[in-house]
Motif scaffolding. Structure first.
Motif, PDB file in Angstrom:
ATOM      1  N   ILE A 190      24.656  45.272  -1.288  1.00  0.00           N
ATOM      2  CA  ILE A 190      23.171  45.626  -1.359  1.00  0.00           C
ATOM      3  C   ILE A 190      22.501  44.000  -1.209  1.00  0.00           C
ATOM      4  O   ILE A 190      22.705  43.420  -1.701  1.00  0.00           O
TER       5      ILE A 190
ATOM      6  N   PHE B  20      18.756  42.609  -0.510  1.00  0.00           N
ATOM      7  CA  PHE B  20      17.523  42.906  -0.769  1.00  0.00           C
ATOM      8  C   PHE B  20      17.034  42.110   0.131  1.00  0.00           C
ATOM      9  O   PHE B  20      17.114  41.135   1.028  1.00  0.00           O
TER      10      PHE B  20
ATOM     11  N   HIS C 198      17.962  46.542   2.956  1.00  0.00           N
ATOM     12  CA  HIS C 198      16.200  46.731   2.869  1.00  0.00           C
ATOM     13  C   HIS C 198      15.570  47.407   4.260  1.00  0.00           C
ATOM     14  O   HIS C 198      16.001  46.602   4.696  1.00  0.00           O
TER      15      HIS C 198
ATOM     16  N   SER D 263      13.944  51.312  -2.025  1.00  0.00           N
ATOM     17  CA  SER D 263      13.887  50.911  -3.357  1.00  0.00           C
ATOM     18  C   SER D 263      14.661  50.326  -4.260  1.00  0.00           C
ATOM     19  O   SER D 263      16.296  50.999  -4.250  1.00  0.00           O
ATOM     20  N   GLU D 264      14.924  49.761  -5.134  1.00  0.00           N
ATOM     21  CA  GLU D 264      15.753  48.879  -6.042  1.00  0.00           C
ATOM     22  C   GLU D 264      16.477  50.319  -7.232  1.00  0.00           C
ATOM     23  O   GLU D 264      17.180  50.368  -6.964  1.00  0.00           O
ATOM     24  N   GLU D 265      15.769  51.558  -7.552  1.00  0.00           N
ATOM     25  CA  GLU D 265      16.400  52.622  -7.904  1.00  0.00           C
ATOM     26  C   GLU D 265      16.597  53.321  -7.114  1.00  0.00           C
ATOM     27  O   GLU D 265      17.830  53.967  -6.934  1.00  0.00           O
TER      28      GLU D 265
ATOM     29  N   LEU E 231      20.625  51.996  -6.619  1.00  0.00           N
ATOM     30  CA  LEU E 231      21.297  51.786  -7.212  1.00  0.00           C
ATOM     31  C   LEU E 231      22.028  53.304  -7.865  1.00  0.00           C
ATOM     32  O   LEU E 231      23.016  53.570  -7.682  1.00  0.00           O
TER      33      LEU E 231
ATOM     34  N   VAL F  89      25.015  41.683  -4.754  1.00  0.00           N
ATOM     35  CA  VAL F  89      23.789  41.713  -4.684  1.00  0.00           C
ATOM     36  C   VAL F  89      23.156  40.694  -4.085  1.00  0.00           C
ATOM     37  O   VAL F  89      23.731  39.393  -4.953  1.00  0.00           O
TER      38      VAL F  89
ATOM     39  N   THR G 200      19.754  38.037  -3.359  1.00  0.00           N
ATOM     40  CA  THR G 200      18.745  38.153  -3.579  1.00  0.00           C
ATOM     41  C   THR G 200      18.673  37.356  -4.419  1.00  0.00           C
ATOM     42  O   THR G 200      19.397  36.561  -5.078  1.00  0.00           O
TER      43      THR G 200
ATOM     44  N   ARG H 160      15.919  40.251 -11.086  1.00  0.00           N
ATOM     45  CA  ARG H 160      16.438  41.144 -10.446  1.00  0.00           C
ATOM     46  C   ARG H 160      18.048  41.617 -10.049  1.00  0.00           C
ATOM     47  O   ARG H 160      19.029  42.951 -10.463  1.00  0.00           O
TER      48      ARG H 160
ATOM     49  N   ARG I 116      18.972  42.069 -13.688  1.00  0.00           N
ATOM     50  CA  ARG I 116      19.069  43.645 -14.359  1.00  0.00           C
ATOM     51  C   ARG I 116      20.187  45.351 -13.016  1.00  0.00           C
ATOM     52  O   ARG I 116      20.892  45.710 -13.952  1.00  0.00           O
ATOM     53  N   MET I 117      20.607  44.333 -11.654  1.00  0.00           N
ATOM     54  CA  MET I 117      21.331  44.870 -10.874  1.00  0.00           C
ATOM     55  C   MET I 117      22.419  44.996 -11.032  1.00  0.00           C
ATOM     56  O   MET I 117      23.843  46.530 -11.389  1.00  0.00           O
TER      57      MET I 117
END
Ligand code: ADP
Length: 501
Positions: free
Chosen positions: A273, A275, A308, A410-412, A415, A429, A431, A436, A439-440
């Motif tokens: 992913i 960002f 993104h 979006s992040e949501e 995911l 990820v 970023t 973030r 969290r991810m």
């Protein structure tokens, strides 16, 4: 009967390769008198023929392993086992040119990768487990007054180990090193398309001084040798790396035979992913490495890239440029980035999945063709865009240099997309926002997660899958739990029996 070694010239270097099964420290002929051919995937030409094991050979190898286990190895001085592993690492280092030549010709990986990843990984892993050998501890516990209790971590016994064709040397070492350090004995099966480096390693195992029967290698096919191992009544544990489908078959065989303990390292469809705050150039480099390492034949390959929307166009352009610059070709050339796919079956499967992607409506953005004018199994680095979650190329493990790039907002949303898979081997990820990243990585359902990198594995850290990507862990201290069993010992100091007068 003894089976000879054969001399093969690989890339101008003459190397000697044993052809027999390795049982009781001898290279022997297989029962049934069959041999099978091993091919160089870069040329589709035969490298040499070796003995083809049969279920009866598995029985003989298991008996040898059982005898070695019972006659001293299990209770040997752990420091001595560690010293044998250190000697093996030294021998591998000394003979590295031969082993690398064999591995590159047999597996199709690039010389560059074998020299910088596979060989150092193999040597490092052996040394790491050598130093674990005398550091396996039980614990004491506060049981009732008047009692004294502790646990022992004991070797499991005869371990069956079945390995795949993408990292023949490294998988051989990942499997044998922790098992030997903890006092187990081994019957191992290499993949039928890449059996040669394991044979060479057995030569070194004997030279290092491991007792006869400690490590036994039965080369051969999955449906004969592999199935005989999975169903065997005297193999105590089976460690497998390969496809999820075969892992399932092995688990069933274990359940319907002797309930041998099974660990599985299986497939993946790992999300990667990106960002908008990521360092774009680094994210591109790692993402290309994520899909192109060993021509995509890596179980944790980053085969689904989510980018993104704010940076989608610039990422796609830079990623495509980098994929286009990959030098595909002769794997012994020092500047080649990508060699052939390892075997014809896999090559055909990748091409058919590329066709499926086109048919299902994804856009073939780059590549997608076999390399013209080559006898071997070469496929261009390939990028699909406009793909959706229901397509085969998004759902199935392709195990080739084929990636899908999907836009997210979006992040949501990302995911949910990333976790929408039956696999759970790895995820990445990119970023600069560390909150973030934390969290991810917490929410991604995968056994290994990367931040601002991809495809990085180290022997000191555990590796394995969530969901249908596996059971148990390889590497780190964690794998030692899979090669030992816990015995609880209760001592009575002065406690009367409950029924005493
Ligand atoms: P792939 O489909 O990528 O070749 P597999 O999971 O079939 O992956 O192969 C990984 C290893 O499993 C190889 O050593 C192969 O010979 C072995 N294998 C294949 N089928 C079986 C089986 N039915 N039982 C045990 N081992 C098997």
């Amino acid at each position: 009967m003894a089976a000879p070694s054969k001399k093969v010239t690989i890339n101008g270097r003459e190397v000697s390769i044993p052809t027999g099964l390795f049982i009781n420290n001898e290279f022997v002929k297989a029962r049934g008198g069959k041999t099978f051919e091993v091919e160089d995937p870069a040329t589709a030409k035969v490298l040499l023929s070796i003995e083809e094991g049969q279920p009866e050979d598995v029985d003989i190898a298991v008996k040898a392993a059982r005898k070695a286990f019972e006659s001293g190895w299990a209770e040997s001085d752990p420091a001595w086992r560690g010293s044998l592993l250190l000697r093996l690492a030294d021998l591998l280092e000394k003979d590295q040119e031969d082993v690398i030549a064999i591995e590159v010709a047999d597996s199709g990986k690039t010389l560059k990768q074998a020299q910088t990843i596979d060989l150092p990984g193999a040597i490092g892993t052996i040394r790491y487990y050598a130093s674990w050998a005398d550091k396996v501890y039980g614990r004491t516990a506060s049981t009732a007054p008047g009692t004294f209790s502790y646990t022992l971590r004991e070797p499991i016994g005869v371990c069956g180990q079945i390995i795949p064709w993408n990292f023949p040397l490294l998988m051989f070492i990942w499997k044998i090193a922790p098992a030997l350090a903890t006092g187990n004995t081994i019957v191992i099966k290499s993949a039928e398309t890449t059996p040669l480096s394991a044979l060479k390693m057995c030569e070194l195992i004997k030279e290092a001084g491991f007792p006869p029967g400690t490590v036994n290698l039965v080369s051969g096919y999955g449906k004969t040798v592999g199935a005989a191992m999975a169903n065997h009544m005297d193999i105590d544990k089976l460690a497998f790396t390969g496809s999820t489908a075969t892992g399932r078959t092995i688990l069933k065989a274990a359940a319907s035979s002797n309930l041998k303990k099974v660990t599985l390292e299986l497939g993946g469809k790992s999300p990667n992913i990106v960002f908008p705050d990521a360092d774009l150039s680094q994210a591109v480099d790692w993402s290309v490495f994520g899909i192109d390492m060993h021509a995509g034949q890596v179980c944790h390959a980053g085969s689904r890239i989510y980018v993104h929307e704010d940076i989608y166009d610039s990422f796609l352009k830079a990623f495509t440029d980098k994929m286009a610059a990959i030098k595909v070709g002769a794997n012994f050339s020092g500047d080649t980035d990508q060699g052939p796919q390892q075997n014809k079956l896999q090559y055909d499967r990748i091409l058919s999945l590329i066709e499926a992607g086109k048919k299902e409506g994804a856009t073939l953005h780059f590549g997608g063709q076999p390399l013209p004018d080559r006898d071997g199994y070469f496929i261009e680095p390939t990028i699909f865009t406009d793909a959706t979650s229901d397509m085969k190329i998004v759902k199935e493990e392709i195990f080739g240099p084929v990636v899908v790039i999907i836009k997210f907002r979006s992040e949501e949303e990302v995911l949910a997309l990333a976790n929408d898979t039956r696999y759970g081997l790895a995820a990445g990820v990119h970023t600069k926002d560390y909150q973030r990243a934390i969290r991810m990585t917490k929410k991604l359902k995968a056994g290994t997660t990367w931040v601002n990198m991809f495809n990085y594995i180290h022997w000191s850290m555990p590796f394995g899958g969530y969901k249908e990507s596996g059971i148990g862990r390889e590497l780190g201290g964690e794998v030692l739990d899979n090669y030992t069993q816990v015995k609880t010992v209760f001592f009575n100091m002065d406690v009367p029996a409950p029924n005493s007068a």
